[in-house]
Motif scaffolding. Structure first.
Motif, PDB file in Angstrom:
ATOM      1  N   GLU A   1      87.783  49.699  47.930  1.00 46.85           N
ATOM      2  CA  GLU A   1      89.237  49.674  48.133  1.00 46.85           C
ATOM      3  C   GLU A   1      89.930  48.855  47.048  1.00 46.85           C
ATOM      4  N   ARG A   2      89.378  47.686  46.734  1.00 48.48           N
ATOM      5  CA  ARG A   2      89.983  46.832  45.714  1.00 48.48           C
ATOM      6  C   ARG A   2      89.886  47.485  44.345  1.00 48.48           C
TER       7      ARG A   2
ATOM      8  N   ASP B   1      92.524  50.114  44.108  1.00 47.01           N
ATOM      9  CA  ASP B   1      93.833  49.465  43.935  1.00 47.01           C
ATOM     10  C   ASP B   1      94.017  48.977  42.504  1.00 47.01           C
TER      11      ASP B   1
ATOM     12  N   SER C   1      97.728  57.982  40.491  1.00 45.25           N
ATOM     13  CA  SER C   1      97.090  57.412  41.672  1.00 45.25           C
ATOM     14  C   SER C   1      96.028  58.359  42.210  1.00 45.25           C
TER      15      SER C   1
ATOM     16  N   TRP D   1     102.000  51.811  49.378  1.00 41.12           N
ATOM     17  CA  TRP D   1     101.606  50.983  48.238  1.00 41.12           C
ATOM     18  C   TRP D   1     102.009  49.541  48.471  1.00 41.12           C
TER      19      TRP D   1
ATOM     20  N   ARG E   1      99.463  47.904  50.908  1.00 34.12           N
ATOM     21  CA  ARG E   1      98.204  47.574  50.240  1.00 34.12           C
ATOM     22  C   ARG E   1      98.378  46.398  49.298  1.00 34.12           C
ATOM     23  N   HIS E   2      99.497  46.348  48.597  1.00 38.97           N
ATOM     24  CA  HIS E   2      99.749  45.255  47.659  1.00 38.97           C
ATOM     25  C   HIS E   2      99.889  43.926  48.408  1.00 38.97           C
TER      26      HIS E   2
ATOM     27  N   ARG F   1      96.477  42.745  49.475  1.00 43.08           N
ATOM     28  CA  ARG F   1      95.720  42.191  48.363  1.00 43.08           C
ATOM     29  C   ARG F   1      96.228  40.805  47.983  1.00 43.08           C
TER      30      ARG F   1
END
Length: 115
Positions: free
Chosen positions: A50-51, A54, A63, A77, A80-81, A84
């Motif tokens: 996943e990372r 990203d 993407s 997005w 997810r950002h 993270r």
């Protein structure tokens, strides 16, 4: 951990070079190991992939579509950002505590030997 076989495909799909993709994979794997605590669980591998995706999407100009077309929203997005960013804060705090513990044990260990 070895790089996944899907790495060149993701690199091509996002528009980055395979060398950059390998660097991003190593970065993602390192961060996933810190978060998961080990490097041989399915949770670690899921986090690493996943990372990596990203990071590849952030570096590239395209993407990788991971959801179905109907479920993808305009704020996915952002979600997810934010996830993270919050994990990076925890990683930084964890590394700071480990550094503090190592320095403290060296300091206390040095006093024991001097006495």
């Amino acid at each position: 951990m070895k790089a996944p076989k899907i790495l060149p495909w993701i690199a091509h799909k996002t528009g980055i070079s395979e060398e950059l993709a390998l660097k991003l994979w190593r970065r993602a794997a390192g961060e996933a190991e810190v978060i998961a605590g080990c490097c041989n669980s399915s949770d670690y591998y899921r986090l690493a992939v996943e990372r990596f995706i990203d990071f590849a999407e952030a570096e590239g100009n395209r993407s990788v579509v991971r959801e179905t077309v109907g479920s993808r929203t305009c704020i996915s997005w952002l979600w997810r950002h934010q996830n993270r960013i919050s994990k990076l804060n925890l990683i930084a705090a964890h590394n700071l505590v480990r550094l503090w513990q190592a320095n403290l044990s060296d300091l206390l260990g040095g006093q024991k030997h001097a006495a």
